[in-house]
Design a protein around this motif. Structure first.
Motif, PDB file in Angstrom:
ATOM      1  N   LEU A   1      30.987  33.363  31.865  1.00  0.00           N
ATOM      2  CA  LEU A   1      30.398  34.699  31.959  1.00  0.00           C
ATOM      3  C   LEU A   1      30.462  35.200  33.393  1.00  0.00           C
ATOM      4  O   LEU A   1      30.607  36.385  33.648  1.00  0.00           O
ATOM      5  CB  LEU A   1      28.935  34.684  31.471  1.00  0.00           C
ATOM      6  N   VAL A   2      30.354  34.265  34.333  1.00  0.00           N
ATOM      7  CA  VAL A   2      30.441  34.632  35.758  1.00  0.00           C
ATOM      8  C   VAL A   2      31.516  33.763  36.405  1.00  0.00           C
ATOM      9  O   VAL A   2      31.541  32.542  36.198  1.00  0.00           O
ATOM     10  CB  VAL A   2      29.088  34.408  36.468  1.00  0.00           C
ATOM     11  N   GLU A   3      32.378  34.402  37.147  1.00  0.00           N
ATOM     12  CA  GLU A   3      33.416  33.658  37.880  1.00  0.00           C
ATOM     13  C   GLU A   3      33.515  34.202  39.295  1.00  0.00           C
ATOM     14  O   GLU A   3      33.787  35.392  39.490  1.00  0.00           O
ATOM     15  CB  GLU A   3      34.782  33.844  37.190  1.00  0.00           C
ATOM     16  N   ILE A   4      33.267  33.350  40.245  1.00  0.00           N
ATOM     17  CA  ILE A   4      33.373  33.760  41.651  1.00  0.00           C
ATOM     18  C   ILE A   4      34.494  32.956  42.282  1.00  0.00           C
ATOM     19  O   ILE A   4      34.533  31.726  42.158  1.00  0.00           O
ATOM     20  CB  ILE A   4      32.040  33.516  42.384  1.00  0.00           C
ATOM     21  N   THR A   5      35.405  33.662  42.930  1.00  0.00           N
ATOM     22  CA  THR A   5      36.578  32.989  43.487  1.00  0.00           C
ATOM     23  C   THR A   5      36.734  33.315  44.967  1.00  0.00           C
ATOM     24  O   THR A   5      36.778  34.492  45.343  1.00  0.00           O
ATOM     25  CB  THR A   5      37.848  33.459  42.742  1.00  0.00           C
ATOM     26  N   GLU A   6      36.770  32.269  45.774  1.00  0.00           N
ATOM     27  CA  GLU A   6      37.046  32.385  47.226  1.00  0.00           C
ATOM     28  C   GLU A   6      36.243  33.516  47.868  1.00  0.00           C
ATOM     29  O   GLU A   6      36.780  34.351  48.596  1.00  0.00           O
ATOM     30  CB  GLU A   6      38.553  32.596  47.469  1.00  0.00           C
ATOM     31  N   LEU A   7      34.959  33.544  47.592  1.00  0.00           N
ATOM     32  CA  LEU A   7      34.102  34.631  48.069  1.00  0.00           C
ATOM     33  C   LEU A   7      33.681  34.422  49.526  1.00  0.00           C
ATOM     34  O   LEU A   7      33.195  33.351  49.894  1.00  0.00           O
ATOM     35  CB  LEU A   7      32.847  34.710  47.184  1.00  0.00           C
ATOM     36  N   ASN A   8      33.878  35.461  50.324  1.00  0.00           N
ATOM     37  CA  ASN A   8      33.345  35.484  51.691  1.00  0.00           C
ATOM     38  C   ASN A   8      32.449  36.706  51.811  1.00  0.00           C
ATOM     39  O   ASN A   8      32.800  37.786  51.347  1.00  0.00           O
ATOM     40  CB  ASN A   8      34.464  35.617  52.729  1.00  0.00           C
ATOM     41  N   PHE A   9      31.291  36.517  52.428  1.00  0.00           N
ATOM     42  CA  PHE A   9      30.401  37.662  52.626  1.00  0.00           C
ATOM     43  C   PHE A   9      29.588  37.443  53.894  1.00  0.00           C
ATOM     44  O   PHE A   9      29.177  36.317  54.208  1.00  0.00           O
ATOM     45  CB  PHE A   9      29.441  37.827  51.432  1.00  0.00           C
ATOM     46  N   GLY A  10      29.338  38.519  54.636  1.00  0.00           N
ATOM     47  CA  GLY A  10      28.532  38.397  55.852  1.00  0.00           C
ATOM     48  C   GLY A  10      27.777  39.672  56.152  1.00  0.00           C
ATOM     49  O   GLY A  10      28.057  40.733  55.583  1.00  0.00           O
ATOM     50  N   TYR A  11      26.774  39.541  57.001  1.00  0.00           N
ATOM     51  CA  TYR A  11      26.047  40.708  57.508  1.00  0.00           C
ATOM     52  C   TYR A  11      26.551  40.931  58.928  1.00  0.00           C
ATOM     53  O   TYR A  11      26.345  40.075  59.785  1.00  0.00           O
ATOM     54  CB  TYR A  11      24.541  40.462  57.506  1.00  0.00           C
TER      55      TYR A  11
END
Lengths: 245, 279
Positions: free
Chosen positions: B17-27
């Motif tokens: 139902l959820v697939e996250i791939t190679e996620l990058n996130f920053g503030y």
């Protein structure tokens, strides 16, 4: 040394000015967004009526008492001055025009900003701090439409009504002091007022003025609440900015 | 990255139902999540664990579409959240439910109105149907008796249960929980834990739980992801996690004061701070 200090001061003034302009711009953009998200408010007018109650009806006491006392002061001081020129019967005109044209919209707007405006800011700010706005977003409900727009329109509709009540109570205050207490002729008081106050130039302009103040106060109050940092200090700062702005 | 549940991964690849791939996130320039790969199988209850500030709530917000990934992709119910329009995002969110850390109940509405809120906003059901559904939702969390109270009159545990009823009001496919156990007494904690598991199974939903409460979570979840400093450092079933010998997981599970996460914040030497001459 002097040049450096002068340059620093100029930079500070420029920086401050830029911040103010930026803030005004952001408020105007926010007002535009509020207007585009207003359909829900008109489709479900009960949401706006609820806000008219909180912003308008609950401000009635402070508005009416202040209006009464402002009118009393105008009646007393106006009669004192006018009697030197033998025209104390014109005190009704002085009281009515001062209130309907200027004092009604301006003082009512100041009172409205400090009572209802700060309450709107604090409420929206606290909703943000306690994640109620985020919860609404996660429920696929736009907080601009469901929270901000009804409060904005509640304020805009309440403001002219409150300004009119302020002026009406002021005229009653002026009448009580000048006619009932001091003894100015009541026929002259009312008839001169009736002759001098024009509906379009004085009353309608006063209403338009209060409507503009209503838009400004409501836009600033909702904007400051929505943009407040989600902390106790953030909400405190936002309510202060609403009243000062 | 140590994978303690490779069997699970091979199963989930069919019905995620959820697939996250190679996620990058920053503030700003600070990267909070780095190279995250995560999958959540339909019908499962998955926990994302880690220390405070490790990025797990940020991860939940990315799954809910409140934040946008800088790099990589977040896919929920077969839809990419990257650059999704607001109307599409709102359409997707109607299929999600979220319970916030302290409930985030609407303080100007009664318990009943809080739970009925989404039904009033999103459906054209008659008032009597909404009433029946709302009372059923409140009954499921054992709080039908407080329907007329205001949120300020509820205890922390009760507020959390009302928030749970509200999150499940429209029978969502995916339920997100942000720290559902924070600040609860042991009884309320057990009740909330059991409700989360029971509601997930009863509704046939999928749930993602962000928490640092290890013992309660391991009792109810199917799979666990451990996040540390923005990276998934371990994953597996509760049994695999309990048996893990990885130093970070061991320290976290058993609440040890010192380990890969040091007790002392980096500082100058004690002698230096006290103004003593080092020997």
């Amino acid at each position: 040394m002097v040049l450096e200090s002068t340059l620093r001061n100029i930079r500070l003034v420029g920086d401050g000015t830029l911040k103010i302009v930026e803030r005004i711009g952001a408020t105007v953009v926010f007002l535009g967004l509020t207007l585009t998200q207003s359909a829900t408010s008109f489709r479900r007018f009960d949401l706006v009526i609820r806000e008219i109650f909180y912003a308008g009806v609950q401000s009635l006491i402070i508005i009416m008492v202040s209006g009464l006392f402002v009118g009393m002061v105008l009646g007393l001081q106006g009669r004192e001055t006018l009697q030197n020129y033998g025209s104390e019967q014109s005190v009704g005109v002085l009281v009515a025009l001062s209130l309907v044209r200027e004092l009604g919209p301006v003082v009512a707007a100041l009172l409205f900003a400090s009572r209802a405006g700060s309450a709107i800011t604090a409420e929206i700010g606290l909703m943000k701090a306690t994640e109620q706005l985020s919860a609404m977003e996660m429920m696929a409900i736009n907080p601009m439409a469901r929270v901000v727009a009804p409060r904005f329109w509640g304020g805009v509709i309440s403001m002219p009504l409150l300004a009119m009540l302020f002026s009406a109570m002021g005229i009653i205050g002026g009448f009580l002091v000048a006619v009932v207490l001091i003894g100015v002729d009541d026929g002259a008081f009312w008839s001169q007022m009736q002759a001098a106050v024009d509906f379009r130039h004085d009353i309608a302009n006063g209403i338009i003025k209060s409507l503009v103040f209503g838009i400004a106060v409501s836009a600033i109050a909702t904007f400051e609440g929505y943009e407040a940092s989600p902390t106790a200090e953030g909400v405190y700062g936002a309510t202060t900015r609403t009243v000062v702005s | 990255m140590p994978d303690l549940g490779s069997r699970h991964v091979s199963v989930v690849s069919v019905t995620n139902l959820v697939e996250i791939t190679e996620l990058n996130f920053g503030y700003g320039s600070r990267l909070v999540l780095k190279g995250i790969n995560l999958t959540v199988r339909k019908g499962s209850l998955v926990a994302i664990m880690g220390l405070s500030g490790c990025g797990k709530t940020t991860l939940l917000r990315l799954i809910g579409g409140q934040l946008q990934a800088h790099e990589g992709s977040v896919m929920v119910a077969g839809q990419h959240l990257n650059n999704m329009s607001q109307s599409d995002l709102y359409a997707l969110r109607r299929r999600l439910g979220m319970m916030f850390q302290f409930g985030a109940l609407f303080t100007d509405l009664s318990v009943y109105d809080n739970v009925a809120f989404q039904m009033h906003e999103h459906t054209s059901l008659s008032e009597s149907v909404i009433r029946d559904l709302t009372l059923m939702k409140l009954n499921a969390v054992g709080l039908r008796g407080v329907q007329s109270l205001m949120p300020s009159e509820l205890s922390g545990g009760m507020a959390r249960r009302v928030a749970l009823a509200r999150a499940t009001a429209l029978d969502p496919e995916l339920i997100l929980y942000d720290e559902p156990f924070a600040g609860l007494d042991p009884i309320s904690l057990g009740v909330i834990g059991q409700l989360i598991r029971r509601l997930n199974d009863a509704l046939g939903a999928t749930s993602i739980l962000v928490t640092h409460d290890v013992q309660e979570s391991l009792k109810i979840v199917d799979y666990v992801y451990f996040v540390s400093e923005g990276v998934i450092v371990a994953q597996g079933t509760p049994e695999q996690i309990r048996a893990s010998t990885l130093p970070f997981v061991h320290q976290f599970i058993w609440g040890e004061a010192d380990g890969p996460m040091p007790f002392h914040y980096p500082a100058k030497t004690m002698a230096n701070d006290l103004g003593l001459r080092e020997v």
